[in-house]
Enzyme design. Sequence first.
Site, PDB file in Angstrom:
ATOM      1  CG  ASN A   1       5.305 -14.471  27.876  1.00  0.00           C
ATOM      2  OD1 ASN A   1       6.268 -14.904  27.266  1.00  0.00           O
ATOM      3  ND2 ASN A   1       4.267 -13.920  27.267  1.00  0.00           N
TER       4      ASN A   1
ATOM      5  CG  HIS B   1       3.672 -12.234  32.670  1.00  0.00           C
ATOM      6  ND1 HIS B   1       4.168 -12.020  31.407  1.00  0.00           N
ATOM      7  CD2 HIS B   1       4.543 -11.668  33.527  1.00  0.00           C
ATOM      8  CE1 HIS B   1       5.300 -11.342  31.508  1.00  0.00           C
ATOM      9  NE2 HIS B   1       5.549 -11.122  32.774  1.00  0.00           N
TER      10      HIS B   1
ATOM     11  CB  CYS C   1      -0.037 -10.231  38.266  1.00  0.00           C
ATOM     12  SG  CYS C   1      -0.652 -10.946  39.752  1.00  0.00           S
TER      13      CYS C   1
END
Lengths: 373, 373
Positions: free
Chosen positions: B285, B287, B322
């Site tokens: 994703n 991330h 993040c």
Amino acid sequence: MVLTSAPPTLPMPRLLSTLPTNKSISCCGGTNYGSSQSKPNSAPAINFQAKVFPKENVITSPKQDDDKTVTPAAAARKIPQHLNWESRKLDGVYDTFGGKLGQGGLVFQQNFSIRSYDLGPNGKATIGCLMERLQETSIQHCRSVGLYAGGFGSTPEMSKRGLVWVLCKLQTVVEKYPSWADVIQIDTWTGASGNNGLFRDWIFRDYSTREILIRATGLYMMMHMKTRKFSKVTAEITDELRSALMDSDPLIDIKNAKLGRLDIDARNYFQTSVAKPGWSDLDVNQHVSHAKYIDWVFESIPFSVLETHELSSMTLEYRSECRRDSVVQSLTAVARDGTGDSTHNQGVEFDHLLRLETGSKVLRARTLWKPIM
Amino acid sequence: MVLTSAPPTLPMPRLLSTLPTNKSISCCGGTNYGSSQSKPNSAPAINFQAKVFPKENVITSPKQDDDKTVTPAAAARKIPQHLNWESRKLDGVYDTFGGKLGQGGLVFQQNFSIRSYDLGPNGKATIGCLMERLQETSIQHCRSVGLYAGGFGSTPEMSKRGLVWVLCKLQTVVEKYPSWADVIQIDTWTGASGNNGLFRDWIFRDYSTREILIRATGLYMMMHMKTRKFSKVTAEITDELRSALMDSDPLIDIKNAKLGRLDIDARNYFQTSVAKPGWSDLDVNQHVSHAKYIDWVFESIPFSVLETHELSSMTLEYRSECRRDSVVQSLTAVARDGTGDSTHNQGVEFDHLLRLETGSKVLRARTLWKPIM
């Protein structure tokens, strides 16, 4: 805070070791040990036990110079004949994912499931994850056939003399990356490379479709643990290794694969700031893990390439060890830019260098990236 | 170089998501949703299908404040009764390492071999590797029982409304780390946490000895993908989830586990320089992966602790997402120093904070380290 406990013990043998000094590396190119066709010199020839792959079924890696467009190594590949999995004296089936020996112990085969955590941002298994499986199968093969006396692939005579195998070069050619929940099957075997070296081949297949996903070849030399110098293979060691070696050329002609020099004064390059390895980057020998080397190489490749291309071929040449206090910088220069426009994108090739703050080379590499379709 | 290809497609559903905004986090402590003993409010109560673990078999995590010596959560643990693996309608055995359902689909069990690349510098499996297996089993469980419509653990109604589960908190208590070639067996199940949350439990066992190695509990809340706000569980979603939830309290009382505040003005702390995630740190994703969060936490712990102690307990509280352009700093402060002398070393406890350059909190954590014997 006072911390006086003893440091943790290290019960594991030496894994895929890397070269300890730049001084020793020159013999990896094959000049000191002759080609695989050369006559034996001080060490007697090894009588090979079995011949499985015809010598013409070899990926010939073209000699590469700086900034020179070359045909990718993968283009010349041929598929080796199907392995014979008849049960023999040494064969043993542990479980589906535990690995088994074939060809009287010459070939080791193991299956792995691709898990969610093996996937990178493009939804495919990462090259780091695949290189870890490659390492695991080589260790398991050595362990299965008893070549594990005091170190990875060591014979009893090698242990007695304080000798270990070190990985000098590794080339990987990727046809297709596996996805989540795929099962990959890895076959690996080893053979003589000249009189004083070994190669190891790997073939990764899709377990369901039998499609070949990856081919890889590694080149190992024997090093003395104390002097950190390369050593010749003696008659005793040859005898011990005799039954473990396949009579074939390596899948990839890695010995003659040349890497472009990254001359940082003459070329434009990308670089990272210097970095120290973290605790989680260290392996059981307190060396930086091979996966981390690849991470560092990737860190100096522009994101714009990483998110639109996938790694198609990678050649790594290990130059010196990297430990927990090493301070490393990663440099990347374009070796060949075939990206053109979006309809004629031939990919891009990079030269890489990992070097210590002191200037010592840790790793040289070349990678080829093809556009994601 | 011109790179005009489209970015890679992302065929994978959303994995263990983390919280998107600091604003939303306050409800994770349980104040907005009541305790697991509270009466239902707007959402109807879930009628649980089965009761397996007696409610008293719960690890109670003591409330912890800054610099306060506490009894480790592990001390209060009790072992849940043996799982019933009778074959039922939903049960299916794939293969030894593929996982299987028990308790009519309520419990998922999967085995993993510990490989050479799973080992850290102390020769044991790393906590990062174990957390990856934890993630894999939760995804496989959801997939096996059909809770995978558009995202990890999502029901059809959730997908329709654009809702996903996000992991708010995770606590892990390690009894013993597995070693190379060990096979670990993981059981996982999920249950209601209050009226609007879910918990998930994991037990890691040594496959051969049945010894319990690790216990873990995660707390999930439902978030709207677009508004990034938490959402209440509606009657329709409750109906869909009904048959998937175990009637038990979580193994660890994670909802009430408090983390110490890391007040960087008042306390001494260790910190890393700011760092950006690399390509290999990103998941499907885009991330930053959960393993990387743990790496970052470890990076601000002194090497002298890492090489003489092992992680015994870890509580993570996810505060914001993040991504690849995030610039992160890791801070660690001593919460309790029980190292004393070598004969009375009670270990050391740390508070951790990962924060963005902008000051936003990414992760708060507490870790307990015990001396290696």
